[in-house]
Design a protein around this motif. Structure first.
Motif, PDB file in Angstrom:
ATOM      1  N   ASN A  22       0.506  -3.077   9.105  1.00 46.61           N
ATOM      2  CA  ASN A  22      -0.155  -3.225   7.809  1.00 46.61           C
ATOM      3  C   ASN A  22       0.867  -3.291   6.678  1.00 46.61           C
ATOM      4  O   ASN A  22       0.740  -4.094   5.749  1.00 46.61           O
ATOM      5  CB  ASN A  22      -1.113  -2.052   7.586  1.00 46.61           C
ATOM      6  CG  ASN A  22      -1.917  -2.186   6.302  1.00 46.61           C
ATOM      7  OD1 ASN A  22      -2.645  -3.168   6.134  1.00 46.61           O
ATOM      8  ND2 ASN A  22      -1.796  -1.223   5.423  1.00 46.61           N
ATOM      9  N   LEU A  23       1.910  -2.464   6.808  1.00 47.69           N
ATOM     10  CA  LEU A  23       2.974  -2.445   5.795  1.00 47.69           C
ATOM     11  C   LEU A  23       3.764  -3.746   5.811  1.00 47.69           C
ATOM     12  O   LEU A  23       4.116  -4.296   4.756  1.00 47.69           O
ATOM     13  CB  LEU A  23       3.898  -1.253   6.063  1.00 47.69           C
ATOM     14  CG  LEU A  23       4.758  -0.732   4.908  1.00 47.69           C
ATOM     15  CD1 LEU A  23       3.935  -0.474   3.663  1.00 47.69           C
ATOM     16  CD2 LEU A  23       5.497   0.533   5.335  1.00 47.69           C
ATOM     17  N   SER A  78       0.834  -1.201   0.000  1.00 45.21           N
ATOM     18  CA  SER A  78       0.000   0.000   0.000  1.00 45.21           C
ATOM     19  C   SER A  78       0.873   1.258   0.000  1.00 45.21           C
ATOM     20  O   SER A  78       1.614   1.510   0.950  1.00 45.21           O
ATOM     21  CB  SER A  78      -0.909   0.001   1.234  1.00 45.21           C
ATOM     22  OG  SER A  78      -1.547   1.244   1.378  1.00 45.21           O
ATOM     23  N   LEU A  86       3.530   6.686   6.603  1.00 49.88           N
ATOM     24  CA  LEU A  86       4.455   6.314   7.677  1.00 49.88           C
ATOM     25  C   LEU A  86       5.808   6.985   7.474  1.00 49.88           C
ATOM     26  O   LEU A  86       6.423   7.480   8.424  1.00 49.88           O
ATOM     27  CB  LEU A  86       4.626   4.791   7.716  1.00 49.88           C
ATOM     28  CG  LEU A  86       5.383   4.206   8.919  1.00 49.88           C
ATOM     29  CD1 LEU A  86       4.637   4.486  10.218  1.00 49.88           C
ATOM     30  CD2 LEU A  86       5.591   2.703   8.751  1.00 49.88           C
ATOM     31  N   CYS A 119      -0.203   4.250   0.187  1.00 50.71           N
ATOM     32  CA  CYS A 119      -0.737   5.188   1.184  1.00 50.71           C
ATOM     33  C   CYS A 119      -0.092   4.937   2.549  1.00 50.71           C
ATOM     34  O   CYS A 119       0.406   5.864   3.192  1.00 50.71           O
ATOM     35  CB  CYS A 119      -2.253   5.020   1.265  1.00 50.71           C
ATOM     36  SG  CYS A 119      -3.040   6.126   2.455  1.00 50.71           S
ATOM     37  N   SER A 120      -0.072   3.658   2.986  1.00 45.26           N
ATOM     38  CA  SER A 120       0.539   3.313   4.283  1.00 45.26           C
ATOM     39  C   SER A 120       2.026   3.622   4.275  1.00 45.26           C
ATOM     40  O   SER A 120       2.572   4.157   5.239  1.00 45.26           O
ATOM     41  CB  SER A 120       0.320   1.830   4.587  1.00 45.26           C
ATOM     42  OG  SER A 120      -1.046   1.535   4.723  1.00 45.26           O
ATOM     43  N   LYS A 121       2.679   3.271   3.170  1.00 41.61           N
ATOM     44  CA  LYS A 121       4.138   3.422   3.070  1.00 41.61           C
ATOM     45  C   LYS A 121       4.563   4.885   3.202  1.00 41.61           C
ATOM     46  O   LYS A 121       5.408   5.222   4.034  1.00 41.61           O
ATOM     47  CB  LYS A 121       4.609   2.854   1.742  1.00 41.61           C
ATOM     48  CG  LYS A 121       6.105   3.040   1.483  1.00 41.61           C
ATOM     49  CD  LYS A 121       6.515   2.408   0.165  1.00 41.61           C
ATOM     50  CE  LYS A 121       7.979   2.646  -0.127  1.00 41.61           C
ATOM     51  NZ  LYS A 121       8.419   1.959  -1.366  1.00 41.61           N
ATOM     52  N   CYS A 173      -0.353   0.379  13.848  1.00 42.86           N
ATOM     53  CA  CYS A 173      -1.223  -0.256  12.841  1.00 42.86           C
ATOM     54  C   CYS A 173      -0.686  -0.043  11.433  1.00 42.86           C
ATOM     55  O   CYS A 173      -0.705  -0.970  10.605  1.00 42.86           O
ATOM     56  CB  CYS A 173      -2.645   0.304  12.944  1.00 42.86           C
ATOM     57  SG  CYS A 173      -3.516  -0.176  14.453  1.00 42.86           S
ATOM     58  N   LEU A 174      -0.206   1.174  11.150  1.00 42.59           N
ATOM     59  CA  LEU A 174       0.376   1.463   9.833  1.00 42.59           C
ATOM     60  C   LEU A 174       1.574   0.566   9.555  1.00 42.59           C
ATOM     61  O   LEU A 174       1.701  -0.017   8.470  1.00 42.59           O
ATOM     62  CB  LEU A 174       0.810   2.926   9.750  1.00 42.59           C
ATOM     63  CG  LEU A 174      -0.185   3.962   9.238  1.00 42.59           C
ATOM     64  CD1 LEU A 174       0.485   5.327   9.206  1.00 42.59           C
ATOM     65  CD2 LEU A 174      -0.692   3.600   7.845  1.00 42.59           C
TER      66      LEU A 174
END
Length: 270
Positions: free
Chosen positions: A258-259, A14, A21, A16-18, A254-255
């Motif tokens: 998730n990554l 993702s 963060l 967005c997450s990458k 969480c980020l």
């Protein structure tokens, strides 16, 4: 359809997450570096870096330690989160998650213990303030911190002005040759709005007066009680700040997790 190539879209990391963060931890990293730089500069100004043995010479708390500890934690966390996200390094991302989770757990534990052992915390706060009152003239940063606290909370000493008897410069013993004998620091003084220039001698000899007279010149309430009152008066703001910090920490964990899951899914598909 026959003759048309079919492309299978596998798992992807993702973006967005990458990059969320990464961006948040760049700021964290830079703030940590700034705190470290301020702490080291303050120590250099006091000559501590040229004489490391002087670190343990102070009788009270050196506020520079706060900058250094916070700076190191923020720098390490920021580095792990920033580089881990950018390079998609699962080791650094897991380190970031565990480290941040440990900090969150310690904060939660400290909050629960502080609520359970309120009286013990209050006693420790009194001890901490009085211990630093003794070392008031030993370190300029400590002196500035105490002056700021006494001015901000309109207080004097831990329980009251007489706590300044613990300091060798302010105590009332006959053998004390200091001009500040039986006085208090200027930060205890009730400020006159008409005065443009700060009178740093306003606390001289003030404890020779009767307590009722002292109230016209200095704040007579202790800082421990005033701090407790301030927390109670601003309970919503204080609680909101702690909850906000906790939510940011949980969001960061969480980020990162998730990554890590996305990276592992991509690797499993190779």
């Amino acid at each position: 359809m026959p003759g048309k190539a079919q492309h299978f879209q596998g798992p992807q990391v993702s973006c967005c997450s990458k990059y969320l963060l990464f961006a948040s931890n760049v700021l964290f990293w830079l703030l940590g570096a700034a705190f470290l730089a301020i702490g080291l500069w303050a120590w250099a100004e006091k000559g501590v870096l040229s004489n490391l043995s002087s670190i343990t010479d102070l009788g009270g708390f050196d506020p520079v330690w706060l900058f250094l500890v916070v700076g190191v934690v923020m720098f390490v966390l920021g580095f792990a989160g920033c580089i881990g996200a950018l390079r998609e390094n699962t080791f650094l991302l897991k380190f970031f998650s565990v480290f941040l989770g440990l900090i969150f757990f310690l904060e939660l534990t400290a909050g629960i213990l502080a609520f359970i052992f309120k009286d013990w915390i209050k006693d420790q706060l009194n001890f901490f303030i009085n211990n630093n009152v003794k070392a008031y003239r030993d370190d300029i940063d400590l002196q500035n911190l105490i002056d700021f606290a006494q001015e901000y909370w309109s207080c004097c000493g831990a329980h009251g002005p007489n706590d300044w008897n613990l300091n060798i410069y302010f105590n009332c013993t006959d053998s004390n040759p200091s001009r500040e004998r039986c006085g208090v620091p200027f930060s205890c003084c009730v400020k006159d709005p008409a005065e443009d220039v700060l009178n740093t001698q306003c606390g001289y000899d003030v404890r020779l007066k009767l307590e009722l007279e002292q109230q016209s010149f200095i704040h007579t309430k202790g800082c421990a009680g005033q701090f407790e009152k301030w927390v109670q008066d601003n309970l919503i703001v204080v609680a909101g700040t702690f909850v906000g910090v906790a939510l940011l920490q949980i969001f960061g964990i969480c980020l990162a997790q998730n990554l890590v899951s996305d990276i592992n899914a991509v690797k499993a598909n190779w």
